[in-house]
Design a protein around this motif. Structure first.
Motif, short mmCIF file in Angstrom:
data_model
loop_
_atom_site.label_atom_id
_atom_site.label_comp_id
_atom_site.label_asym_id
_atom_site.label_seq_id
_atom_site.Cartn_x
_atom_site.Cartn_y
_atom_site.Cartn_z
N GLU A 25 0.84 -1.19 0.00
CA GLU A 25 0.00 0.00 0.00
C GLU A 25 0.88 1.25 0.00
OE1 GLU A 25 -3.12 0.13 2.85
OE2 GLU A 25 -3.20 2.32 2.90
N VAL A 26 0.49 2.21 -0.85
CA VAL A 26 1.28 3.43 -0.91
C VAL A 26 0.34 4.62 -1.08
CG1 VAL A 26 1.68 2.95 -3.36
CG2 VAL A 26 3.02 4.70 -2.23
N GLU A 27 0.51 5.62 -0.20
CA GLU A 27 -0.33 6.80 -0.33
C GLU A 27 0.38 7.79 -1.24
OE1 GLU A 27 -3.19 8.61 2.75
OE2 GLU A 27 -1.45 9.95 2.77
N GLY A 46 4.55 20.06 -11.35
CA GLY A 46 5.21 19.23 -10.34
C GLY A 46 6.09 18.21 -11.02
N PRO A 47 7.06 17.70 -10.27
CA PRO A 47 7.97 16.73 -10.87
C PRO A 47 7.26 15.44 -11.23
CG PRO A 47 8.51 17.11 -8.55
CD PRO A 47 7.38 18.01 -8.88
N SER A 48 7.92 14.66 -12.04
CA SER A 48 7.34 13.39 -12.46
C SER A 48 7.08 12.49 -11.25
CB SER A 48 8.30 12.72 -13.44
OG SER A 48 7.71 11.54 -13.92
N GLY A 49 5.94 11.84 -11.22
CA GLY A 49 5.62 10.93 -10.14
C GLY A 49 5.08 11.62 -8.90
N SER A 50 4.83 12.92 -9.00
CA SER A 50 4.39 13.65 -7.80
C SER A 50 2.90 13.45 -7.52
CB SER A 50 4.69 15.14 -7.96
OG SER A 50 4.11 15.62 -9.15
N GLY A 51 2.17 12.95 -8.48
CA GLY A 51 0.75 12.66 -8.25
C GLY A 51 -0.21 13.54 -9.04
N LYS A 52 0.27 14.19 -10.07
CA LYS A 52 -0.59 15.09 -10.86
C LYS A 52 -1.69 14.31 -11.58
CE LYS A 52 2.85 16.59 -13.36
NZ LYS A 52 3.96 15.80 -12.79
N SER A 53 -1.30 13.25 -12.27
CA SER A 53 -2.30 12.47 -13.01
C SER A 53 -3.28 11.81 -12.05
CB SER A 53 -1.61 11.41 -13.87
OG SER A 53 -0.82 12.03 -14.86
N THR A 54 -2.75 11.35 -10.92
CA THR A 54 -3.62 10.74 -9.92
C THR A 54 -4.68 11.74 -9.48
OG1 THR A 54 -1.77 9.39 -9.17
CG2 THR A 54 -3.65 9.61 -7.68
N THR A 208 1.00 20.58 -16.91
CA THR A 208 2.02 20.86 -17.92
C THR A 208 3.41 20.84 -17.31
OG1 THR A 208 2.77 22.39 -19.62
CG2 THR A 208 1.78 23.36 -17.66
N HIS A 209 4.36 20.43 -18.13
CA HIS A 209 5.76 20.48 -17.71
C HIS A 209 6.47 21.67 -18.33
CE1 HIS A 209 5.76 15.98 -16.64
NE2 HIS A 209 5.88 16.70 -15.54
N ASP A 210 5.70 22.44 -19.11
CA ASP A 210 6.28 23.53 -19.90
C ASP A 210 6.13 24.84 -19.13
OD1 ASP A 210 6.97 25.46 -21.71
OD2 ASP A 210 5.95 24.49 -23.40
N ILE B 407 -6.84 3.91 -19.89
CA ILE B 407 -6.34 5.12 -20.56
C ILE B 407 -4.82 5.21 -20.43
CG2 ILE B 407 -6.32 7.63 -20.48
CD1 ILE B 407 -9.29 7.42 -19.63
N ARG B 408 -4.31 4.85 -19.23
CA ARG B 408 -2.86 4.90 -19.04
C ARG B 408 -2.19 3.93 -20.00
NH1 ARG B 408 -2.05 4.19 -13.25
NH2 ARG B 408 -2.30 2.01 -13.82
N GLY B 409 -2.98 2.85 -20.36
CA GLY B 409 -2.47 1.87 -21.34
C GLY B 409 -1.31 1.11 -20.76
N1 LIG Z 1 -2.20 2.16 -10.12
C1 LIG Z 1 -1.14 2.49 -9.37
N2 LIG Z 1 -0.68 1.66 -8.42
C2 LIG Z 1 0.36 2.00 -7.66
N3 LIG Z 1 1.01 3.12 -7.75
C3 LIG Z 1 0.61 4.02 -8.69
C4 LIG Z 1 -0.47 3.75 -9.53
N4 LIG Z 1 -0.66 4.81 -10.35
C5 LIG Z 1 0.30 5.70 -10.01
N5 LIG Z 1 1.05 5.23 -9.00
C6 LIG Z 1 2.15 5.96 -8.36
O1 LIG Z 1 1.67 7.17 -7.87
C7 LIG Z 1 2.63 8.16 -8.02
C8 LIG Z 1 2.06 9.33 -8.74
O2 LIG Z 1 1.79 8.98 -10.07
P1 LIG Z 1 1.17 9.99 -11.14
O3 LIG Z 1 0.99 9.29 -12.40
O4 LIG Z 1 -0.03 10.63 -10.53
O5 LIG Z 1 2.34 11.06 -11.25
P2 LIG Z 1 2.46 12.30 -12.25
O6 LIG Z 1 2.66 13.47 -11.39
O7 LIG Z 1 1.32 12.31 -13.18
O8 LIG Z 1 3.76 11.93 -13.02
P3 LIG Z 1 4.17 12.32 -14.54
O9 LIG Z 1 4.54 13.76 -14.53
O10 LIG Z 1 5.31 11.43 -14.82
O11 LIG Z 1 2.98 12.01 -15.37
C9 LIG Z 1 3.81 7.55 -8.73
O12 LIG Z 1 4.80 7.23 -7.76
C10 LIG Z 1 3.24 6.32 -9.33
O13 LIG Z 1 4.22 5.32 -9.37
#
Ligand SMILES: Nc1ncnc2c1ncn2[C@@H]1O[C@H](COP(=O)(O)OP(=O)(O)OP(=O)(O)O)[C@@H](O)[C@H]1O
Ligand SMILES: [Mg+2]
Lengths: 258, 409
Positions: A25-27, A46-54, A208-210, B407-409
């Protein structure tokens, strides 16, 4: 769209954990508070993996928060079932993705009318006209009957923007909409969103990253490691400087300095 | 995009059109499967109706006989072992059915009985000059008996007329004893009585044994020749549903106490063979249907995987799970339906071609064409249903897709 009182979007203490209840489990989001007013054009950086898409997936009702409240135009979404969420999503939220994500089996105009068709179930009077008007607005009237596969990347993204506006939703979410485009196409796509925002008062939240594009937004929200670390109003030409603030980092690691 | 179709049908058609290659291959597969089923079913129906026509054209559906008249196999010490393969009626004095007029009335009153006719039959010798053949003399009442066996339909020469001095014989017997319509022939019964009768017509019922053995005379003529004044040796009848004959025969036996043999009982071997054909056809249909279903299912499974991103995007745009489910169910149904239309055409075309090419030794058709609309309608409906059922698993997996993951594919 009638002017709804209060913010279009409101997040209160929104958390998201993946693999809940499992050992891994990861928050990913640790209590996000955010409100978007009508007509705001907000960048999410925000940097990659920071949670924007989430975060965007939660706001887009594609996923549910593990904790906290999420309100769309004042409507509490936590209590809604799957079908109600889908209906609300279809009517209130438009999506633009990094990869255009058009449906290849349909023409440009049909892709634009797809949200309307899904909502009504049957083709109806005015749907096609509305889709063609939107295509004309994004400068693709000539391409309306072409299969979308024949269009260039920039053109496809403009079709996707038109599609996001088909239902005239109060909120459009865009996840790196220009990430895959050359500078010229990126600018054109961004300009279009900006224009729709100003013409219709549609609220935009754009990942955006731009930095160049982020600077052209009304407001820039920054997420780092699942915390909302800064929320800055950007000077809009002719409007002077908006208030700016840097939020204290709530995490254990101390304030994050850009 | 036509406005008369709902989103699901439009999307299903577009997806099938976009996946041209897969659609083409699976359509070919369904076409072949349905073609085989239609061909086999039409063939079986043809063979069956041919069989029934041959067996029942010269035979009543049910024959009522006095008990002594029943032909019984001669059995040896071991039960069930036939010592004599040739089963003959026991040699004894002909007996009439008691109260046959009353029984005939009862039979005619039964709703499942179509027609009933009295017959006085016995062995005789047909003699013309030096040539003699043993025959079965059938004394009939033309008015009622022609309803049981449509003798007028089988007349090939002469004019059908049965007064007390007339006789109608088969073409085979006519050839063997060398007579033509208008010639006279002597019939001698086993008891020594005889009569000279005029041949008025020749018949061909399509069964060589019958054409050779049966001679038809007026009931009265037979009664006097066989020493059976006023009596009949059998009552012959037809029923409305030929496959119900055995049940009706048993009912008649219970009702009247008279022995009643149905054509099903007397042709048990043929009926068994026919049932075996039906069973084989059913098994083939089931397995062909299964492989069609599996083919459709596997194509749609691949399609769902290929389209998972598009499915996710549709869900993001507000597509409900039910809409996604139906898009794929309809694809299955459409594949089944389209395949059944082309398969029916292929199956019918094949059977038509074969029917026109394949002939019996004498040039007549090998089997009658039984290609009915209901066969096609049934095939289409079944294929449609099969397609929808086959699409169920892939459609459910499409509907259950998590849009975020898709969607993430
Ligand atoms: N389905 C999932 N299960 C487990 N971890 C996930 C899942 N989806 C995303 N994560 C993790 O959640 C964190 C945030 O992911 P997210 O895709 O929201 O980042 P992001 O800010 O959109 O990154 P990027 O700029 O690269 O698109 C990342 O560490 C990712 O590994
Ligand atoms: Mg992302």
């Amino acid at each position: 769209m009638a002017d709804a009182p209060g913010p279009v979007l409101r997040l209160i203490g929104v958390r998201k954990a993946y693999n809940q209840g499992l050992p891994n489990e990861v928050e990913v989001l640790h209590g996000i508070d955010l409100a978007l007013a009508r007509g705001e054009f907000c960048a999410l950086i925000g940097p990659s993996g920071s949670g924007k898409s989430t975060l965007l997936n939660l706001i887009g009702l594609l996923d549910r928060p593990t904790d906290g409240r999420l309100l769309i135009e004042g409507l509490e979404t936590g209590a809604l079932d799957d079908a109600a969420l889908t209906r609300l999503r279809g009517r209130s939220i438009g999506f633009v993705f990094q990869h255009h994500h058009l449906i290849g089996a349909f023409s440009a105009a049909e892709n634009v009318m797809m949200p309307l068709l899904l909502d009504r179930g049957w083709p109806q009077d005015g749907m096609r006209e509305r889709a063609e008007a939107l295509l004309e607005r994004v400068g693709l009237a000539r391409w309306r009957d072409q299969p979308v596969g024949r269009l260039s990347g920039g053109q496809q993204q403009r079709v996707a923007i038109a599609r996001a506006l088909a239902m005239d939703p109060p909120l459009v979410l865009a996840d790196e909409p220009t990430g895959n485009l050359d500078t010229k196409s990126a600018d054109a796509a961004f300009d279009l969103m900006r224009e729709f925002n100003q013409e219709r008062g549609t609220t935009f939240l754009v990942v955006t990253h731009d930095p160049r594009l982020a600077r052209r937004c009304d407001r820039v929200v920054e997420v780092v490691d699942g915390y909302l670390v800064s929320d800055v109003g950007v000077a809009v030409p002719g409007e002077g400087s908006a208030p700016s603030r840097t939020l204290p980092r709530q995490g254990p690691k101390g304030p994050w300095i850009p | 995009m036509t406005r008369f179709l709902p989103f699901e049908v439009i999307a299903a058609l577009r997806f099938l059109r976009e996946g041209r290659m897969q659609t083409g291959f699976i359509l070919a597969g369904v076409t072949i499967g349905v073609g085989v089923i239609v061909f086999l079913s039409a063939l079986l129906a043809g063979v069956q109706s041919n069989f029934i026509r041959r067996v029942l054209s010269s035979q009543p559906h049910i024959v009522l006989l006095p008990p002594e008249e029943v032909a019984r196999p001669q059995r040896g010490g071991d039960a069930g072992v036939f010592e004599d393969a040739v089963v003959q009626r026991p040699a004894q004095r002909l007996r009439s059915i008691d109260q046959w007029q009353a029984i005939l009335g009862q039979l005619r009153a039964m709703p499942e009985v179509a027609t009933a006719a009295p017959v006085a039959a016995g062995a005789a010798l047909a003699v013309r000059g030096e040539v003699g053949r043993s025959v079965t003399l059938e004394g009939i009442d033309p008015a009622s008996w022609y309803e049981v066996v449509r003798l007028p339909d089988y007349v090939t020469a002469g004019t059908l007329r049965l007064t007390s001095t007339d006789v109608v014989i088969g073409i085979e017997l006519a050839r063997l004893v060398g007579v033509q319509p208008g010639d006279r022939i002597r019939l001698s019964a086993a008891n020594g009585r005889d009569a000279v009768l005029t041949v008025t017509a020749l018949f061909d019922v399509g069964n060589k044994a019958v054409n050779e053995r049966n001679v038809y005379v007026a009931l009265r003529t037979a009664q006097s020749l066989l020493n059976l004044e006023g009596g009949v040796t059998s009552l012959e009848l037809t029923v409305r549903d030929v496959w119900d004959a055995e049940a009706v025969a048993q009912r008649i036996h219970r009702l009247t106490g008279v022995r009643a043999d149905s054509w099903i009982a007397t042709n048990a071997q043929f009926v068994t063979a026919l049932n075996a054909q039906v069973t084989a056809n059913t098994v083939i249909r089931i397995f062909v249907g299964l492989s069609v279903a599996l083919g459709i299912a596997s194509v749609l499974v691949v399609s769902v995987v290929q389209r998972s991103r598009e499915i996710g995007i549709l869900r993001a745009m507000g597509a409900r799970r039910g809409q996604v489910l139906r898009v794929f169910l309809i694809q299955g149904g459409l594949l089944g339906l389209a395949g059944s239309v082309s398969g029916s055409a292929v199956g019918a075309g094949t059977i038509l071609a074969w029917h026109s090419l394949a002939r019996q030794a004498d040039g007549t058709e090998l089997f009658p064409l039984v290609v009915t609309g209901s066969l096609f309608a049934g095939a289409a409906l079944l294929a449609c249903l099969t397609g929808v059922l086959a699409a169920l698993a892939p459609a459910l997996s499409a509907a259950r897709l998590d849009p975020v993951v898709a969607i993430r594919g």
